[in-house]
Design an enzyme around this catalytic site. Structure first.
Site, PDB file in Angstrom:
ATOM      1  N   HIS A  49       0.805  -1.227   0.000  1.00  0.00           N
ATOM      2  CA  HIS A  49       0.000   0.000   0.000  1.00  0.00           C
ATOM      3  C   HIS A  49       0.836   1.273   0.000  1.00  0.00           C
ATOM      4  O   HIS A  49       0.299   2.360  -0.201  1.00  0.00           O
ATOM      5  CB  HIS A  49      -0.947   0.004   1.197  1.00  0.00           C
ATOM      6  CG  HIS A  49      -2.044  -1.010   1.099  1.00  0.00           C
ATOM      7  ND1 HIS A  49      -3.037  -0.953   0.141  1.00  0.00           N
ATOM      8  CD2 HIS A  49      -2.309  -2.125   1.829  1.00  0.00           C
ATOM      9  CE1 HIS A  49      -3.864  -1.973   0.292  1.00  0.00           C
ATOM     10  NE2 HIS A  49      -3.438  -2.705   1.305  1.00  0.00           N
ATOM     11  N   ARG A  78       6.820  -6.377   3.066  1.00  0.00           N
ATOM     12  CA  ARG A  78       5.577  -6.900   2.496  1.00  0.00           C
ATOM     13  C   ARG A  78       5.528  -6.560   1.006  1.00  0.00           C
ATOM     14  O   ARG A  78       5.484  -5.385   0.640  1.00  0.00           O
ATOM     15  CB  ARG A  78       4.354  -6.323   3.198  1.00  0.00           C
ATOM     16  CG  ARG A  78       3.051  -6.867   2.614  1.00  0.00           C
ATOM     17  CD  ARG A  78       1.839  -6.596   3.464  1.00  0.00           C
ATOM     18  NE  ARG A  78       1.434  -5.193   3.481  1.00  0.00           N
ATOM     19  CZ  ARG A  78       0.284  -4.762   4.013  1.00  0.00           C
ATOM     20  NH1 ARG A  78      -0.539  -5.632   4.582  1.00  0.00           N
ATOM     21  NH2 ARG A  78      -0.018  -3.487   4.004  1.00  0.00           N
ATOM     22  N   ASP A  92      17.102 -11.228  -3.346  1.00  0.00           N
ATOM     23  CA  ASP A  92      18.428 -10.890  -3.854  1.00  0.00           C
ATOM     24  C   ASP A  92      18.945  -9.552  -3.325  1.00  0.00           C
ATOM     25  O   ASP A  92      20.165  -9.356  -3.218  1.00  0.00           O
ATOM     26  CB  ASP A  92      18.429 -10.880  -5.390  1.00  0.00           C
ATOM     27  CG  ASP A  92      18.515 -12.277  -5.993  1.00  0.00           C
ATOM     28  OD1 ASP A  92      18.730 -13.234  -5.219  1.00  0.00           O
ATOM     29  OD2 ASP A  92      18.350 -12.413  -7.217  1.00  0.00           O
ATOM     30  N   GLU A 157      -6.478 -12.711   5.557  1.00  0.00           N
ATOM     31  CA  GLU A 157      -7.297 -11.512   5.721  1.00  0.00           C
ATOM     32  C   GLU A 157      -8.587 -11.523   4.919  1.00  0.00           C
ATOM     33  O   GLU A 157      -9.203 -10.473   4.713  1.00  0.00           O
ATOM     34  CB  GLU A 157      -6.466 -10.282   5.338  1.00  0.00           C
ATOM     35  CG  GLU A 157      -5.763 -10.395   3.996  1.00  0.00           C
ATOM     36  CD  GLU A 157      -4.791  -9.268   3.738  1.00  0.00           C
ATOM     37  OE1 GLU A 157      -4.976  -8.174   4.303  1.00  0.00           O
ATOM     38  OE2 GLU A 157      -3.841  -9.469   2.956  1.00  0.00           O
ATOM     39  N   ASP A 183      -8.929  -5.758   6.253  1.00  0.00           N
ATOM     40  CA  ASP A 183      -9.464  -6.542   5.142  1.00  0.00           C
ATOM     41  C   ASP A 183     -10.389  -7.641   5.635  1.00  0.00           C
ATOM     42  O   ASP A 183     -11.409  -7.935   4.996  1.00  0.00           O
ATOM     43  CB  ASP A 183      -8.316  -7.141   4.329  1.00  0.00           C
ATOM     44  CG  ASP A 183      -7.746  -6.164   3.322  1.00  0.00           C
ATOM     45  OD1 ASP A 183      -8.447  -5.838   2.352  1.00  0.00           O
ATOM     46  OD2 ASP A 183      -6.607  -5.712   3.506  1.00  0.00           O
TER      47      ASP A 183
END
Length: 272
Positions: A49, A78, A92, A157, A183
């Site tokens: 977000h 996230r 990586d 969620e 959510d």
């Protein structure tokens, strides 16, 4: 040669410790470094977000890194979705702990586990000579040691994830389950009201199942009273605030001391 960084966040979760975190949504390395000095156990860099890219996440990892040796500010990232190619890029650049949103099935969770591990245990692409994670092949035996340092947190969620929580939490390689109250409440028909009894019962159900499987349990709740309630209930990794919300609330509070028409912030106390 260099030694591989030990994922102390993962170690602490497996030791059933309680870790207090802060959400980072400003997508800025300077603010991330500032917050890394405060003492939160973990910092969540949000790529779902917040306006983050691979490059801005890398910059924040670099700004946080000097403070990790003090035993706090361990970064968790996230991604916007659980895409194997994107996960490869995140790993990586040095990410060891991922919190993946919208995990709905055990099959999805198994693919995420596979995406985080080199063959033959998984499908992570081998390109360590180009990777910050291996210090550009300067970490001795990186390819053989990296898998055990990976930490996967599955975010449950929605209704499908709720219905499949037993199977998701049973997947080997899933280190923890993270509950998204906003959510989840929307999915259950109570958008903006995570305190609704049906939502709270769903949260407690996920918590009971997760704990019964021996997995770590996490949540983001910016209301101190509720956050403490979840900690007391055995949640292991609890984010208690968001940098954007803290800035808005503090800025409005300060201005309100000088302008009578400024109303206190009404930011949601539970998000994501």
């Amino acid at each position: 040669m260099h030694s591989i960084p030990i994922n102390q966040f993962k170690m602490a979760l497996h030791q059933d410790k309680t870790l207090i975190g802060l959400w980072l949504g400003l997508a800025n390395s300077y603010s991330s470094e500032l917050l890394a000095t405060i003492g939160y156990d973990w910092l969540l860099i949000d790529g779902e977000h917040a306006p983050n890219s691979i490059s801005t996440i890398l910059q924040q990892l670099q700004s946080i890194a000097p403070y990790q040796h003090k035993g706090y500010s361990f970064p968790v990232v996230r991604p916007p979705l659980g895409d194997s190619a994107l996960i490869k890029q995140y790993l990586d650049i040095g990410v060891q702990s991922l919190l993946v949103p919208m995990v709905e099935t055990a099959e999805q969770a198994k693919l995420l586990v596979s995406s985080m591990h080199y063959p033959p245990d998984g499908i992570r692409g081998v390109g360590s000579a180009l990777a910050r994670a291996s210090l550009w092949s300067q970490i001795d035996e990186y390819l053989n040691l990296a898998n055990e340092q990976m930490c996967l947190l599955a975010q449950v969620e929605n209704v499908e994830g709720l219905n499949n929580i037993d199977e998701i939490a049973s997947v080997a390689g899933v280190d923890g389950i993270f509950i998204g109250p906003a959510d989840l409440s929307a999915a259950l028909g109570h958008r903006g009201n995570p305190q609704h009894p049906e939502v709270q019962e769903a949260i407690l159900h996920i918590a009971r199942v997760t704990k019964s499987k021996g997995k770590a349990l996490g949540i983001l709740y910016a209301d101190p009273k509720m956050a403490k309630t979840y900690i007391d209930a055995g949640f292991n990794f609890v984010a208690v605030g968001v940098d954007t919300s803290l800035l808005v609330k503090s800025a409005k509070s300060l201005l309100g001391q000088f302008k009578s028409d400024i109303k206190p912030s009404t930011i949601q106390t539970s998000i994501y």
